[in-house]
Design a protein around this motif. Structure first.
Motif, PDB file in Angstrom:
ATOM      1  N   ARG A  36       0.717  -1.129  -0.317  1.00  0.00           N
ATOM      2  CA  ARG A  36      -0.031   0.207   0.045  1.00  0.00           C
ATOM      3  C   ARG A  36       0.632   0.789  -0.075  1.00  0.00           C
ATOM      4  O   ARG A  36       0.434   2.465  -0.833  1.00  0.00           O
ATOM      5  N   ALA A  37       1.889   1.092   0.380  1.00  0.00           N
ATOM      6  CA  ALA A  37       3.005   2.446   1.173  1.00  0.00           C
ATOM      7  C   ALA A  37       3.341   2.952  -0.694  1.00  0.00           C
ATOM      8  O   ALA A  37       3.341   3.810  -1.175  1.00  0.00           O
ATOM      9  N   LEU A  38       3.723   1.487  -1.459  1.00  0.00           N
ATOM     10  CA  LEU A  38       4.720   2.029  -2.498  1.00  0.00           C
ATOM     11  C   LEU A  38       3.419   2.546  -2.969  1.00  0.00           C
ATOM     12  O   LEU A  38       3.635   2.606  -4.073  1.00  0.00           O
ATOM     13  N   TRP A  39       2.221   1.888  -3.422  1.00  0.00           N
ATOM     14  CA  TRP A  39       1.035   2.432  -4.373  1.00  0.00           C
ATOM     15  C   TRP A  39       0.861   3.713  -4.240  1.00  0.00           C
ATOM     16  O   TRP A  39       0.916   4.098  -5.413  1.00  0.00           O
ATOM     17  N   GLN A  40       0.836   3.893  -2.832  1.00  0.00           N
ATOM     18  CA  GLN A  40       0.455   4.976  -2.674  1.00  0.00           C
ATOM     19  C   GLN A  40       1.909   6.433  -3.213  1.00  0.00           C
ATOM     20  O   GLN A  40       1.923   7.594  -4.080  1.00  0.00           O
ATOM     21  N   TRP A  41       3.202   5.274  -2.914  1.00  0.00           N
ATOM     22  CA  TRP A  41       4.113   6.680  -3.564  1.00  0.00           C
ATOM     23  C   TRP A  41       3.967   6.208  -4.873  1.00  0.00           C
ATOM     24  O   TRP A  41       4.559   7.888  -5.630  1.00  0.00           O
ATOM     25  N   SER A  42       3.298   5.543  -5.583  1.00  0.00           N
ATOM     26  CA  SER A  42       3.589   5.401  -7.104  1.00  0.00           C
ATOM     27  C   SER A  42       2.861   6.279  -7.626  1.00  0.00           C
ATOM     28  O   SER A  42       2.898   7.072  -9.069  1.00  0.00           O
ATOM     29  N   VAL A  43       1.581   6.689  -6.369  1.00  0.00           N
ATOM     30  CA  VAL A  43       0.268   7.324  -7.658  1.00  0.00           C
ATOM     31  C   VAL A  43       0.351   9.147  -7.323  1.00  0.00           C
ATOM     32  O   VAL A  43       0.192  10.128  -7.281  1.00  0.00           O
ATOM     33  N   ASP A  44       1.681   8.936  -6.357  1.00  0.00           N
ATOM     34  CA  ASP A  44       1.680  10.292  -5.446  1.00  0.00           C
ATOM     35  C   ASP A  44       3.361  11.237  -6.395  1.00  0.00           C
ATOM     36  O   ASP A  44       2.630  12.351  -6.378  1.00  0.00           O
ATOM     37  N   GLU A  45       3.714  10.505  -7.132  1.00  0.00           N
ATOM     38  CA  GLU A  45       4.990  10.993  -7.875  1.00  0.00           C
ATOM     39  C   GLU A  45       5.385  10.129  -9.015  1.00  0.00           C
ATOM     40  O   GLU A  45       5.661   9.328  -9.423  1.00  0.00           O
ATOM     41  N   PRO A  46       4.342  10.411  -9.757  1.00  0.00           N
ATOM     42  CA  PRO A  46       4.145   9.507 -10.887  1.00  0.00           C
ATOM     43  C   PRO A  46       5.639   9.097 -11.988  1.00  0.00           C
ATOM     44  O   PRO A  46       5.639   8.710 -12.537  1.00  0.00           O
ATOM     45  N   ILE A 443     -11.385  -7.533  -5.679  1.00  0.00           N
ATOM     46  CA  ILE A 443      -9.678  -7.457  -5.663  1.00  0.00           C
ATOM     47  C   ILE A 443      -9.088  -6.716  -5.231  1.00  0.00           C
ATOM     48  O   ILE A 443      -9.292  -5.618  -4.596  1.00  0.00           O
ATOM     49  N   SER A 444      -7.740  -7.595  -4.659  1.00  0.00           N
ATOM     50  CA  SER A 444      -7.331  -6.887  -3.392  1.00  0.00           C
ATOM     51  C   SER A 444      -6.937  -5.685  -3.437  1.00  0.00           C
ATOM     52  O   SER A 444      -6.346  -4.698  -2.868  1.00  0.00           O
ATOM     53  N   VAL A 445      -6.187  -5.100  -4.781  1.00  0.00           N
ATOM     54  CA  VAL A 445      -5.297  -3.666  -4.474  1.00  0.00           C
ATOM     55  C   VAL A 445      -6.423  -2.270  -6.200  1.00  0.00           C
ATOM     56  O   VAL A 445      -5.613  -3.281  -7.248  1.00  0.00           O
ATOM     57  N   PRO A 446      -5.383  -2.156  -6.057  1.00  0.00           N
ATOM     58  CA  PRO A 446      -5.243  -1.209  -7.162  1.00  0.00           C
ATOM     59  C   PRO A 446      -3.942  -1.256  -8.112  1.00  0.00           C
ATOM     60  O   PRO A 446      -3.303  -1.291  -6.788  1.00  0.00           O
ATOM     61  N   CYS A 447      -3.488  -1.173  -9.134  1.00  0.00           N
ATOM     62  CA  CYS A 447      -2.184  -1.397  -9.828  1.00  0.00           C
ATOM     63  C   CYS A 447      -1.310  -0.004  -9.541  1.00  0.00           C
ATOM     64  O   CYS A 447      -2.001   0.928  -9.140  1.00  0.00           O
ATOM     65  N   LEU A 448      -0.120  -0.589  -9.670  1.00  0.00           N
ATOM     66  CA  LEU A 448       0.611   0.594  -9.213  1.00  0.00           C
ATOM     67  C   LEU A 448       1.318   1.607 -10.218  1.00  0.00           C
ATOM     68  O   LEU A 448       0.460   0.908 -11.384  1.00  0.00           O
ATOM     69  N   GLY A 449       1.025   2.839 -10.224  1.00  0.00           N
ATOM     70  CA  GLY A 449       0.842   3.835 -10.834  1.00  0.00           C
ATOM     71  C   GLY A 449      -0.667   4.247 -11.332  1.00  0.00           C
ATOM     72  O   GLY A 449      -0.733   4.834 -12.098  1.00  0.00           O
ATOM     73  N   VAL A 450      -1.557   3.916 -10.672  1.00  0.00           N
ATOM     74  CA  VAL A 450      -2.936   3.983 -11.033  1.00  0.00           C
ATOM     75  C   VAL A 450      -3.724   4.535 -10.254  1.00  0.00           C
ATOM     76  O   VAL A 450      -3.859   4.201  -9.643  1.00  0.00           O
ATOM     77  N   ALA A 451      -4.476   6.116 -10.253  1.00  0.00           N
ATOM     78  CA  ALA A 451      -4.206   6.451  -8.838  1.00  0.00           C
ATOM     79  C   ALA A 451      -6.227   6.555  -9.219  1.00  0.00           C
ATOM     80  O   ALA A 451      -6.709   7.459  -9.523  1.00  0.00           O
ATOM     81  N   VAL A 452      -6.955   5.047  -9.042  1.00  0.00           N
ATOM     82  CA  VAL A 452      -7.906   4.463  -8.856  1.00  0.00           C
ATOM     83  C   VAL A 452      -8.426   4.990  -7.540  1.00  0.00           C
ATOM     84  O   VAL A 452      -8.302   5.289  -7.153  1.00  0.00           O
ATOM     85  N   ASP A 453     -10.202   5.603  -8.361  1.00  0.00           N
ATOM     86  CA  ASP A 453     -11.174   5.743  -6.992  1.00  0.00           C
ATOM     87  C   ASP A 453     -12.333   6.010  -7.714  1.00  0.00           C
ATOM     88  O   ASP A 453     -12.441   5.179  -8.975  1.00  0.00           O
ATOM     89  N   ALA A 454     -13.077   6.206  -6.562  1.00  0.00           N
ATOM     90  CA  ALA A 454     -14.380   5.979  -6.725  1.00  0.00           C
ATOM     91  C   ALA A 454     -14.838   7.001  -6.454  1.00  0.00           C
ATOM     92  O   ALA A 454     -15.094   8.113  -5.468  1.00  0.00           O
TER      93      ALA A 454
END
Length: 653
Positions: A36-46, A443-454
């Motif tokens: 989760r931390a890696l994903w957050q960084w991936s969308v904060d710092e694309p 579905i387990s996770v948002p994919c890396l680099g994908v800033a998905v939201d609802a």
């Protein structure tokens, strides 16, 4: 609810994504405690994230690539503006020449292997043939082919010379293929004499003649015959003067060197097409660099594929999952292609292939999983699936019961990797990763680099309730453009007209409190009864678990008088009759497992459910037909699998 699959310490330690996380931590001085931390960084710092993907996978540009993300606008993002690279060049980097790059099987039990050196030789030879017939950078090469190794060779040869690939399967009749391929004004066509499905051979020579006649600019047609035998090309009609016709074996003879042309990051690699059920299919143009980076990330970090693995996804050249499958070559694994019906001659056909070929990751559909359940097939019984690490599932929503069944029956510690994405980005928005648990129906996770939201209707993020799936940060595999959309207006209208600057995909999604995802189907076919919205997938999950129901279709229809009608059509198992008792059990299943507010108004036995050629139920066009629209105006009959069913649904109106 407990997870149905939980990674072990060994799973986490050995996962590709763990190594990538350490690479990022060391480079940027970060502490990223988990996915989760890696994903957050991936969308904060694309920009930093995609630069890390570039560097970790040793992508090489022939010129200074410039900044990873030079302009973060959506639409209009600019990635690696100075880069010069080639998708095909990366495929053939440092591969073991004698090991299998492709293993191919068909319904008849024939098996072929193409080793890396032979794949490169054939690619180079076909590229030389294309060049010799005047095909060059920016020209289009189209394929009308089954899922065979020759289709992969044709794409790689096309990419290597900077030409643009587009293809579709031979289950498309000539008019449907023309709708897609002819408007690209191709210079070359690679095709086959026919294909086999469910025990029958389908000859396509006449269809190819019709297709060629619709492509007056053709300089070359290359014909693949079954079992790699020579084909008498004089059998084709050449009265239209549509260029040279060559047998495949002649087109790939010789020992030319592979010389991939370096092209810009956004140079078109291929055109893939939307389903085309409600009008002309959209031609989505993707670039070399965007696809390369996205598929390296998805296949290595999410599916955990690596050299020596074997990757099989049941698909067709008409569907973006075929493009995804062949990209397994980027990470050095062996791609397994299968041409035929997944349940022929027996329902367990895919599991048998997985066992015999030591498949590492097997991809299939919820429909195939449900067919196995109803047929009493237990994958691990009688099949050695010891090599299998994961089963990928996409195409529609995977019910919780099917997901749990897979975990229990596909082999010890096999991860169920449900993913959801789209042809639009030729990848997944949400999926799995080998370091995060799997919960049934989620579905387990948002994919890396994908800033998905609802988002709700006002553009505000929502949690624990249904919202529109959106992406708030650009991805490199978003389309470069639509084909024949010079001012970009169709592209902007398709994704950015509802929430300016934010990609709206058109799916309903719920983000749970633990950050997992529940998919509810297309937002334009959502059931909205008494103001309560629900995706059709929830109804299907409840109804199709009943053994008497083979398939179902639910529609929410706004009536001219302001009322709302919600019929449920059911396709029944052989010998089953729709009695009052069965209707009540169907209603009870919807009431108990979906929603008491979405019990159907009526239940109707149907002869079948029409689908797009990629297997999606034809919900929106059928809704419009039941509202009284002319079928000929709302749906292209050539774009669906059983067009005669439209007449039956029209009669229900």
């Amino acid at each position: 609810m407990e997870p149905q699959w939980t990674p072990t310490d060994v799973d986490i330690e050995q996962a590709n994504v763990t190594g990538f996380t350490r690479f990022v931590e060391e480079r940027h001085g970060l502490d990223l405690p988990g996915y989760r931390a890696l994903w957050q960084w991936s969308v904060d710092e694309p920009g930093a994230f995609w630069q890390a993907v570039w560097d970790a996978f040793d992508v090489v540009s022939h010129t200074d690539p410039g900044p990873a993300l030079a302009d973060a606008s959506m639409p209009g993002a600019v990635w690696f503006p100075g880069a010069r690279l080639n998708f095909a060049e990366y495929v053939f980097r440092e591969r073991p020449p004698d090991e299998a790059a492709i293993v191919h099987l068909d319904e008849e039990g024939h098996r072929r292997e193409v080793c890396w050196s032979e794949l490169e030789r054939r690619t180079a030879a076909l590229a030389a043939t294309l060049r010799a017939h005047g095909v060059g950078e920016g020209d289009r090469v189209v394929g009308y082919l089954p899922n065979i190794p020759e289709a992969i060779v044709a794409l790689l040869a096309t990419a290597s010379i900077g030409a643009v690939w587009a293809g579709c399967g031979q289950d498309y009749a000539a008019p449907a293929a023309i709708d897609r391929l002819a408007r690209l004004e191709p210079r070359a066509l690679v095709t086959a004499t026919g294909y086999r499905y469910a025990g029958r051979r389908h000859d396509r020579v006449d269809e190819v003649d019709v297709l060629r006649a619709a492509m007056p600019g053709l300089a070359l047609t290359v014909v693949v015959s079954e079992e790699e035998t020579s084909f008498d090309t004089s059998g084709f009609d050449t009265s239209g003067q549509t260029g040279t016709v060559l047998d495949w074996r002649d087109a790939v003879s010789g020992d030319a060197a592979l010389e991939p042309l370096p092209v810009p990051f956004d140079h078109p690699l291929w055109v893939v097409f939307s389903s085309g059920t409600t009008g002309p299919p959209k031609g989505l143009v993707h670039g070399h660099g965007g696809v390369l980076l996205e598929h390296l990330k998805a296949l290595s970090l999410h599916l955990d594929l690596r050299p020596g693995d074997r990757f099989l996804w049941y698909t067709s050249p008409s569907w973006m999952m075929w493009n995804f499958l062949l990209s397994g070559l980027l990470v050095g694994c062996t791609v397994v292609t299968y041409d035929g019906a997944p349940s022929h001659p027996e329902v367990d056909r895919l599991w048998r292939i997985a066992a015999e070929e030591n498949v590492t990751v097997l991809g299939t559909s919820p429909g195939y999983v449900l067919a196995c359940i109803k047929a009493g097939v237990v994958p691990q019984d009688g099949h050695d699936l010891s090599a299998l690490r994961g089963v990928g599932v996409t195409g529609s929503t995977l019910p919780a019961s099917s997901s749990a069944w897979l975990s229990d029956n596909a082999g010890e510690h096999v991860q169920v990797m449900s993913i959801s994405g789209g042809t639009d980005v030729v990848t997944a928005f949400v999926g799995a990763v080998p370091t995060v648990p799997v919960w049934p129906g989620e579905i387990s996770v948002p994919c890396l680099g994908v800033a998905v939201d609802a988002f709700d209707e006002g553009g505000r993020p929502v949690r624990g309730e249904v919202g529109e799936l959106v992406v708030t940060v650009p991805m490199p595999s978003m389309p470069v453009r639509f084909w024949n959309d010079p001012d970009g207006s169709r592209y902007r209208d398709a994704y950015f007209s509802v929430y300016p600057g934010v990609w709206r995909h058109g799916d309903w999604i719920t983000i749970t409190e633990r950050g997992t995802f529940e998919m509810h189907g297309r937002s334009d076919s959502t059931l909205n009864r008494h103001g309560v919205r629900m995706g059709s997938a929830d109804i299907y999950q409840a109804v199709e678990n009943l053994p008497e129901v083979v398939e179902s279709l639910v529609l929410g229809i706004e009536q001219p008088d302001g009322t709302y009608r919600m019929p449920l059509f059911v396709v029944l198992a052989e010998g089953v009759t729709l009695t009052d008792d069965l209707k009540e059990r169907i209603r009870a299943a919807v009431r108990e497992h979906a929603s008491p507010r979405h019990v159907p108004d009526e239940i109707v036995a149907a002869p079948g459910v029409p689908h797009t050629r990629t297997g999606k139920k034809l919900e929106v066009p059928l809704k419009r037909i039941l509202q009284g629209a002319d079928p000929g105006r709302v749906v292209d009959r050539t774009a669906i699998d059983e067009p005669d069913l439209l007449d039956w649904y029209r009669d229900q109106a």
